[in-house]
Design a protein around this motif. Structure first.
Motif, mmCIF file in Angstrom:
data_model
loop_
_atom_site.group_PDB
_atom_site.id
_atom_site.type_symbol
_atom_site.label_atom_id
_atom_site.label_comp_id
_atom_site.label_asym_id
_atom_site.label_seq_id
_atom_site.Cartn_x
_atom_site.Cartn_y
_atom_site.Cartn_z
ATOM 1 N N SER A 124 31.840 50.130 43.169
ATOM 2 C CA SER A 124 32.933 49.204 42.864
ATOM 3 C C SER A 124 34.013 49.927 42.078
ATOM 4 C CB SER A 124 32.414 48.003 42.059
ATOM 5 O OG SER A 124 31.842 48.439 40.836
ATOM 6 N N THR A 126 36.212 49.848 39.134
ATOM 7 C CA THR A 126 36.262 49.145 37.849
ATOM 8 C C THR A 126 37.589 49.344 37.116
ATOM 9 O OG1 THR A 126 35.231 51.056 36.765
ATOM 10 C CG2 THR A 126 33.763 49.320 37.572
ATOM 11 N N GLU A 155 38.574 46.198 41.650
ATOM 12 C CA GLU A 155 37.431 45.296 41.782
ATOM 13 C C GLU A 155 36.866 45.228 43.199
ATOM 14 O OE1 GLU A 155 38.346 41.497 40.193
ATOM 15 O OE2 GLU A 155 38.782 42.244 38.166
#
Length: 427
Positions: A124, A126, A155
């Motif tokens: 992912s 971040t 995200e």
């Protein structure tokens, strides 16, 4: 004379040199520490990102650039300029900081040989900005799997699935997952580690055994011995009461008839205790397949004993294996390797007899190249009263049973025949 001798010892050149060297090391230790810290923090990281091809380009730039400038050799200068430009462009590809959230998940960390081992890598973004495409590397044993990450928005989550071959018994180290950024020519390569490595245990293949794995013990409560006890389950005789005896064992009918207290006396029983001795001497097997069959046989017998809550000890030439639970036993068997030392199946039998003197049944699991004389010596090493069974593992062998003295010798070539041949031996 003693004084002069002491003086020579005190001022011996070697002792003076040793004292001087020790003082110099102590004096230079702070400087060495500072240099080591400087190297690990500021010098080694930039050097580590340069690939072997990048070092070749740097060498070409130096070798051609310096003579080209000195002797005004335009072709050499041009080649050095091109190489420098490539190195500068490579720096722009690897600079910057990536912010990933990486999770490595193995569906199961313990599988059997031939089972499917599946895992996933979830990544992912971040950070609060988009990340450029990159690559992920996942070491799997001696190989490395490469996953390509697309351009990721903040995200955004990207997931990749993978499978791990499990054709052979092994402990496979999976991970750590690391992200890699490099230029198109791979002159420079920067990697960041995101996870910890995980062990995948590929257990030996086992087979369920119908009935008792120790079907040679007819009395489920144990085998009576010659040792007498005041409290057990196998009645032996009556004797006079002695102060301190348990009154629950008084035999009241005999006491009334003889007019004196009589108590029951018992024979101590021996609970079913299995010992499995797996020979890891490579010279006793024709090939690796026979050794793997022996490991599977030992694991199958051990698992059945654990299911029946029997006492169990498993030993190899390298020493005892943990066998408190089925998982511990299979983990230990996964790490077992063949050796080429001098210890043979006979030595293993002697070690087993010393380590497990209270065993009721001993299984010798070994290769087909063990001679009948060695089998006879192995059985002679076990104390009387202990049932001994040797299982010879030979590829393609039809199930067979033979005897060498009191030793029962079972031969098999397929793991699926183990339950059948044990039932025949117990009949």
């Amino acid at each position: 004379m003693s004084t002069s001798t002491d003086t020579r010892r005190r001022f011996h050149p070697s002792s003076l040199w040793a004292e001087g060297a020790g003082a110099a090391r102590e004096y230079l230790q702070p400087a060495r520490t500072r240099v080591s810290s400087l190297w690990s923090r500021h010098i080694q990281p930039p050097i580590a990102v340069v690939s072997p091809l990048g070092w070749i380009v740097i060498a070409v730039v130096v070798i051609l650039g310096v003579p080209g400038l000195v002797f005004t050799w335009q072709e050499a200068v041009a080649a050095a300029v091109i190489g420098t430009a490539l190195l500068v462009l490579a720096v722009f590809f690897i600079i910057g900081r990536s912010s990933y959230g990486v999770e490595l998940d193995l569906a199961r960390t313990r599988v059997a040989v031939g089972d499917q081992a599946v895992g996933s890598v979830s990544v992912s973004n971040t950070s609060n900005k988009a990340l450029l495409p990159a690559s992920l590397e996942l070491p799997v044993g001696n190989a490395t799997a490469i996953f390509h990450l697309p351009r990721m928005k903040p995200e955004q989550v990207h997931e990749d699935l993978f499978t791990i071959p499990t054709q052979r018994r092994a402990v496979i180290v999976v991970g750590p997952v690391r992200s890699v950024r490099s230029d198109p020519l791979s002159l420079m390569r920067r990697q960041v580690t995101w996870t910890e490595p995980t062990d995948l245990f590929v257990h030996p293949r086992t087979t369920p055994l119908a009935g008792s794995a120790a079907g040679f013990i007819k009395d489920l409560e144990g085998l009576p011995t010659r040792e007498l006890s005041s409290a057990d389950v196998s009645f032996h005789a009556l004797r006079d009461y002695v102060p301190g005896d348990d009154r629950r064992h008084i035999h009241w009918k005999t006491t009334a008839r003889t007019n004196k207290l009589m108590v029951r006396q018992f024979e101590e029983t021996r609970r079913s205790h299995l010992a499995v001795a797996l020979s890891t001497q490579a010279a006793e097997y024709d090939d690796a397949a026979e050794f793997e069959l022996a490991v599977s046989v030992a694991g199958s017998i051990g698992l059945q004993a654990i299911r029946e809550q029997r006492n169990l000890n498993v030993l190899t030439q390298a020493g005892p294996l943990r066998s408190e639970t089925g998982r511990n036993l299979l983990d230990e068997l996964t790490r077992v390797d063949g050796h080429t030392g001098r210890t043979t199946a006979v030595d293993l039998a002697r070690t087993t007899a010393d380590a497990v003197p209270n065993a009721s049944v001993v299984f010798f699991v070994l290769g087909p190249l063990v001679t009948p004389g060695q089998l006879r010596s192995a059985a002679a090493s076990v104390p009387p009263g202990i049932r001994c069974i040797a299982i010879r593992c030979k590829s393609g062998q039809e199930p067979a049973r033979a005897s060498i003295g009191d030793l029962t010798v079972l031969s098999l070539g397929e793991l699926d025949d183990l339950a059948l041949i044990l039932r025949k031996a117990a009949a």
